[in-house]
Structures are given as structure tokens and as C-alpha cells.
Design a protein around this motif. Structure first.
Motif, short mmCIF file in Angstrom:
data_model
loop_
_atom_site.label_atom_id
_atom_site.label_comp_id
_atom_site.label_asym_id
_atom_site.label_seq_id
_atom_site.Cartn_x
_atom_site.Cartn_y
_atom_site.Cartn_z
N LEU A 166 0.90 -1.30 -0.14
CA LEU A 166 -0.07 0.04 -0.06
C LEU A 166 0.68 1.33 -0.07
N HIS A 167 0.36 2.39 -0.64
CA HIS A 167 1.16 3.57 -0.97
C HIS A 167 -0.06 4.82 -0.46
N LEU A 168 0.60 5.90 -0.25
CA LEU A 168 -0.29 7.09 -0.15
C LEU A 168 -0.33 7.20 -1.69
N VAL A 169 -1.66 7.99 -1.74
CA VAL A 169 -1.94 8.23 -3.42
C VAL A 169 -3.00 9.49 -3.32
N ALA A 170 -2.93 10.30 -4.32
CA ALA A 170 -3.58 11.54 -4.52
C ALA A 170 -4.10 11.60 -6.17
N ALA A 171 -5.08 12.46 -6.21
CA ALA A 171 -5.61 12.55 -7.93
C ALA A 171 -4.45 13.34 -8.16
N ARG A 172 -4.17 13.06 -9.61
CA ARG A 172 -3.20 14.32 -10.37
C ARG A 172 -3.72 15.38 -10.40
N THR A 183 8.84 15.49 1.85
CA THR A 183 8.91 14.97 3.20
C THR A 183 7.62 14.49 3.66
N VAL A 184 7.67 13.75 4.76
CA VAL A 184 6.19 13.26 5.06
C VAL A 184 5.64 14.62 6.07
N ALA A 185 6.49 15.54 6.63
CA ALA A 185 6.10 16.82 7.23
C ALA A 185 5.37 17.62 6.30
N ASP A 186 5.45 17.52 4.93
CA ASP A 186 4.64 18.48 4.05
C ASP A 186 3.35 18.08 3.84
N LEU A 187 2.85 16.94 4.34
CA LEU A 187 1.48 16.51 4.45
C LEU A 187 0.69 17.21 5.40
N LYS A 188 1.09 17.85 6.46
CA LYS A 188 0.42 18.49 7.40
C LYS A 188 -0.38 19.82 6.54
N TYR A 207 -4.21 2.10 8.91
CA TYR A 207 -3.04 2.79 8.25
C TYR A 207 -2.74 4.09 8.86
N LEU A 208 -3.62 4.92 9.06
CA LEU A 208 -3.68 6.38 9.32
C LEU A 208 -2.85 6.69 10.77
N ALA A 209 -3.05 5.37 11.56
CA ALA A 209 -2.27 5.54 12.97
C ALA A 209 -0.72 5.71 12.70
N GLU A 210 -0.17 4.85 11.70
CA GLU A 210 1.20 4.94 11.15
C GLU A 210 1.63 6.27 10.70
N LEU A 211 0.63 7.16 10.13
CA LEU A 211 0.99 8.28 9.71
C LEU A 211 0.65 9.46 10.77
N ASN A 212 0.06 8.96 11.81
CA ASN A 212 0.00 10.17 13.15
C ASN A 212 -1.16 11.04 12.49
N VAL A 213 -2.25 10.45 11.87
CA VAL A 213 -3.14 11.39 11.43
C VAL A 213 -4.36 11.23 12.58
N ASP A 256 8.70 6.37 -1.67
CA ASP A 256 9.70 5.92 -0.82
C ASP A 256 9.62 6.13 0.77
N GLU A 257 8.89 7.10 1.27
CA GLU A 257 9.06 7.39 2.56
C GLU A 257 7.84 6.67 3.29
N ILE A 258 6.51 6.62 2.41
CA ILE A 258 5.35 5.94 3.04
C ILE A 258 5.00 4.64 2.03
N SER A 259 5.54 3.46 2.67
CA SER A 259 5.19 2.02 1.98
C SER A 259 4.59 0.98 3.10
N MET A 260 3.70 0.56 2.82
CA MET A 260 3.28 -0.66 3.73
C MET A 260 3.06 -1.78 3.43
N THR A 261 3.33 -2.90 4.19
CA THR A 261 3.00 -4.31 3.74
C THR A 261 2.05 -4.91 4.50
N ARG A 262 1.08 -5.65 3.82
CA ARG A 262 -0.10 -6.43 4.51
C ARG A 262 0.07 -7.63 3.98
#
Length: 300
Positions: A166-172, A183-188, A207-213, A256-262
């Protein structure tokens, strides 16, 4: 003591699994009053109460628990006896198999896999139960279930199917309007879409617990709904890589910074491992899922 009738035992199993007369009636297509009379007849036959009745429903008594074990064994024996008489000469699978799965898997993986199995076995009925919760095998909601964590309780046969990513995604369209994410800090300050917090039925989905959302302004218990919200430019979400080929307008963010495996697991009743039909279907399902996850992830 009168001899219990098999049909009464079938009704007993339905009430034990549904824990109510009305629930059993829906399964068996009988009215609750008839179900109640048949349970009373069975209790008279065995000369002891099988259920403890309360406003909350029908809970098995100690005698009922004992009868349940034997009843399920008889049910399995009957099913395997029928299986041994059908479909063996042609090698084709027949009958009905009900498969439970989380909705992401059910929407993006199972259609192609199950359609392929159905083409090879045209006399087999495959029912896909897509529910945003754990499938209850003990209540026979399904013959087998795909889960995202391996259960540790109950008499179950558990097989790991495959890992997925799994990865973080957004619309183009959303990304074109934002400053680049370095960086992950830019998600704020960016809205993140996810599951409804109090409806997360497995910790592996948090998943969002891992991103501290902390806040989820738009949420759904359905994976396709989450991805469609992202496609509308409403924010970002964590998505299965195998779903992305179905949503061409989405792209990975901070890959590269946000990648999850389940992992996916196949869970079955332990007693069903003697069923050649279910074993053959399971083997086809496992092979199909491993191939399909690999194929779809290679497209992202």
C-alpha cells in the motif's frame, strides 16, 4: 427418549448460529413460530433444554454446546458424502461455495479470479460476500474467508495467501494545485481520507495511525468509496497497489517514505480440510490471488 429428526437438527444448527428464531427463519425461509415449535420438539426428544432464552436471544446451554459439536460433524459428513457422488467423474467442481472477503479484495481481486474459476467449472456457484467486517465462519456466513490477519482462536485452518503493498495516493488534479511533497512533514494541513475510525474491524487496517493522522474529515468503511473520494480531488489516502490500475487518475505520493506491507490469509473450518471439493477450490483461489496481486502491482 424419542429419536430426533435430521430436519430438526438442521433447524437447531441455524438457531445456534443466528442466536435467534427470526435470524434462523431468514436463513431457512421459515416463520419464527415454526422454528420455535421445531426447537421445542427437539428439546422434548432429547429431554433437556438446548438453549437459554433471554431478551438478547437464544444462547446455547451446556447440552446445546455438546449437540452443536456433533451436529456440525454430521453436517460435514453429509456434505462430503454428497460431494463424493457429484462432479468426480468429470473432474469439475459443482455445488455452491460462499467466500467472504474484505471489500478491497472483493472488488479488485476476486472478480477476475472467480470468473476464471467459474469458466472452468460451469456447474459451480461462487458467492462472494464482501463485508467491511470479519466474516463469522462459525455461523456459516461463508464456507471460507479471506482476512488481513491470521485468527488465533477457534478450530480453523489458516493459510497465508500472499503479501500486498500500500502507498499514499492522490489525484493528479489535486497534486497539480499543491506544492510538491518532499517529506512526510509536507502532508500537514492536507486532508487525509480513510476508514471510519470506530468501524475499523482489524488493527491491520488502521493505516492512518502509522501516519499520526488524528482527524479524518472524509471517511468510509468501503475502499472503493475512499478511492473515489480521492479521485474527486478531496485529499489523499492509503491505497492498495493492486487497486491503482483501476483508478488511472491517481498517483503515488512520497512512495519511498510511505510504504506499507500487509498479508492476506485464507481461513476455513478445520473440519473442512477433508473436503476434496473445498481443497481444490482453495488451491485455485490461492494460485489465482498470488498471480493477480503480482500482475496488478507490476502495473503501478
Amino acid at each position: 427418549m424419542a429419536d430426533p429428526q435430521w430436519d430438526d437438527l438442521r433447524i437447531f444448527l441455524a438457531v445456534a448460529r443466528e442466536e435467534s428464531l427470526s435470524g434462523a427463519g431468514r436463513i431457512l425461509r421459515l416463520d419464527p413460530a415454526t422454528i420455535g415449535r421445531r426447537i421445542a420438539r427437539l428439546e422434548a426428544a432429547v429431554e433437556m433444554p438446548l438453549f437459554v432464552k433471554s431478551p438478547q436471544g437464544y444462547r446455547l446451554s451446556a447440552a446445546g454446546e455438546q449437540l452443536l459439536r456433533h451436529g456440525e460433524s454430521a453436517e460435514r459428513a453429509l456434505r462430503m458424502g454428497v460431494e463424493s457422488l457429484t462432479g468426480t467423474s468429470s473432474g469439475r467442481l459443482t455445488g455452491q461455495i460462499r467466500l467472504g472477503a474484505p471489500d478491497g479484495c472483493a472488488n479488485y481481486l476476486l472478480p477476475k479470479i472467480c470468473a476464471g474459476i467459474a469458466r472452468e467449472h460451469p456447474d459451480l456457484d461462487i458467492h462472494i460476500v464482501a463485508l467491511p467486517r470479519v466474516i463469522n465462519l462459525s455461523r456459516r456466513e461463508a464456507d471460507m474467508a479471506i482476512t488481513v490477519s491470521a485468527p488465533t482462536a477457534g478450530q480453523l485452518l489458516v493459510q497465508k495467501i500472499t503479501d500486498y503493498h500500500l502507498h499514499l495516493v492522490a489525484a493528479r488534479s489535486y497534486l497539480r494545485e499543491q506544492a510538491p511533497f518532499a517529506t512526510v512533514a509536507d502532508l500537514k494541513g492536507h486532508p487525509v481520507i480513510g476508514y471510519i475510525p470506530d468501524m475499523i474491524f482489524d488493527s491491520e487496517l488502521d493505516y492512518l495511525a502509522e501516519l499520526n493522522v488524528a482527524r479524518v474529515p472524509l471517511a468510509s468503511n468501503s475502499v472503493p468509496v475512499q478511492l473515489n473520494l480521492v479521485a474527486e480531488g478531496s485529499g489523499l489516502c492509503v491505497a492498495h497497489d493492486f487497486a491503482l490500475p483501476f483508478h488511472k487518475g491517481l498517483r503515488k505520493v512520497l512512495e519511498d517514505e510511505i510504504s506499507m506491507t500487509r498479508s492476506f490469509y485464507l481461513v476455513r473450518h478445520q473440519g473442512d480440510q477433508k473436503s476434496d471439493r473445498l481443497n481444490r477450490f482453495s488451491a485455485l483461489l490461492l494460485d489465482g490471488m498470488r498471480s493477480e496481486v503480482t500482475r496488478l502491482e507490476s502495473l503501478t
